[in-house]
Motif scaffolding. Structure first.
Motif, short mmCIF file in Angstrom:
data_model
loop_
_atom_site.label_atom_id
_atom_site.label_comp_id
_atom_site.label_asym_id
_atom_site.label_seq_id
_atom_site.Cartn_x
_atom_site.Cartn_y
_atom_site.Cartn_z
N GLY A 177 -32.15 -48.81 -110.38
CA GLY A 177 -32.90 -47.94 -111.28
C GLY A 177 -32.50 -48.08 -112.73
N GLY A 178 -32.01 -49.24 -113.10
CA GLY A 178 -31.61 -49.50 -114.49
C GLY A 178 -32.79 -49.57 -115.43
N ALA A 179 -32.50 -49.66 -116.71
CA ALA A 179 -33.54 -49.63 -117.74
C ALA A 179 -34.56 -50.75 -117.58
N ALA A 227 -30.78 -45.37 -115.43
CA ALA A 227 -31.27 -45.31 -116.82
C ALA A 227 -32.78 -45.31 -116.92
N SER A 228 -33.48 -45.81 -115.91
CA SER A 228 -34.95 -45.85 -115.98
C SER A 228 -35.58 -44.47 -115.81
N LEU A 229 -34.85 -43.53 -115.21
CA LEU A 229 -35.45 -42.23 -114.89
C LEU A 229 -35.92 -41.47 -116.12
N PRO A 230 -35.09 -41.28 -117.15
CA PRO A 230 -35.61 -40.57 -118.34
C PRO A 230 -36.69 -41.35 -119.07
N ILE A 231 -36.63 -42.66 -119.01
CA ILE A 231 -37.66 -43.48 -119.66
C ILE A 231 -39.00 -43.24 -118.98
N LEU A 232 -39.02 -43.32 -117.66
CA LEU A 232 -40.26 -43.12 -116.91
C LEU A 232 -40.73 -41.67 -117.00
N ILE A 258 -44.32 -40.78 -115.43
CA ILE A 258 -44.23 -41.43 -114.13
C ILE A 258 -43.09 -40.81 -113.34
N ALA A 259 -43.39 -40.23 -112.20
CA ALA A 259 -42.38 -39.59 -111.36
C ALA A 259 -41.48 -40.65 -110.73
N ALA A 260 -40.17 -40.45 -110.82
CA ALA A 260 -39.23 -41.45 -110.30
C ALA A 260 -37.96 -40.76 -109.84
N ALA A 261 -37.31 -41.38 -108.85
CA ALA A 261 -36.04 -40.86 -108.34
C ALA A 261 -35.22 -42.03 -107.83
#
Length: 227
Positions: free
Chosen positions: A160-162, A191-196, A201-204
């Motif tokens: 889940g990285g940027a 790091a990708s979670l706050p970006i998405l 875009i919902a992500a976990a």
């Protein structure tokens, strides 16, 4: 390189330092490119030690390979791995070159310049599966997403990285799951979670110890999302 799926011609005969995981599938890309040796991220090693399973695979195909500890450098960031990464695992071919656990990546790179080369690049690619489980699309890598995948929920084996954010943005799934790669240095594995989130875009992520990185079906059926 922050990822190893598309390596340049210069990889042939060189030491590849890749921000990708050290699974069999990722190791294949470095070996197929003709790398003299490879160092990938261990992504927290995780369930069944899949995060470093590429090391014995590389050894079987005569390529020296080592992995970088997740808590020492950011996943998906090769420059950071070179600057402050610490080796967590090395296969026998890498060890024969002087690579050992606890060594800096910069030191390991110098050692691996003496690794045996060339090696056989005519190996069979590991199977990368796309399958649906109860209506959820399971893919080994988020890079396999297509515009047609915008509707389903997607369980990805990717970290889940940027670097996962732009690949997810390209097809905008309804909801996407990643492996947290042990979270690691600077919380890079998530790091990708706050970006998405900022892009709607919902992500976990699921914990690396609960699911096999690189395996979307494991993400879905075995993954546990920890706070």
């Amino acid at each position: 390189m922050d990822g190893v799926t598309k390596l340049p011609l210069e990889a042939n005969g060189g030491v590849v330092l890749g921000g990708s995981n050290a699974t069999t599938y990722a190791a294949y890309f470095s070996a197929k490119a003709g790398a003299r040796a490879a160092i990938h991220h261990d992504c927290g090693i995780g369930r069944d030690e899949v995060g470093v399973r590429g090391l014995p695979w590389a050894e079987q195909h005569c390529m020296a390979m080592a992995a970088v500890a997740a808590d020492s450098a950011r996943v998906g960031d090769a420059a950071d791995m070179l600057n402050r990464g610490i080796i967590s695992r090395a296969n026998k071919l890498a060890a024969a070159c002087g690579v050992e656990n606890g060594q800096t990546v910069a030191q390991a790179v110098e050692c691996l310049k003496s690794a045996p080369w060339p090696h056989d690049t005519n190996m069979e690619a590991p199977v990368e599966r796309r399958t649906f489980v109860h209506g959820v699309l399971c893919i080994g890598s988020i890079s396999l997403g297509t515009p047609e995948d915008a509707g389903p929920v997607v369980a990805s084996g990717s970290h889940g990285g940027a670097t996962a954010a732009p690949m997810t943005r390209a097809f905008r799934p309804r909801l996407v799951f990643f492996n947290d790669a042990g979270i690691g240095a600077d919380r890079a594995g998530v790091a990708s979670l706050p970006i998405l989130d900022s892009e709607g875009i919902a992500a976990a992520t699921v914990a690396a110890v609960s699911a096999c990185i690189g395996d979307g079906k494991s993400t879905l059926t075995q993954g546990i999302s920890w706070p």
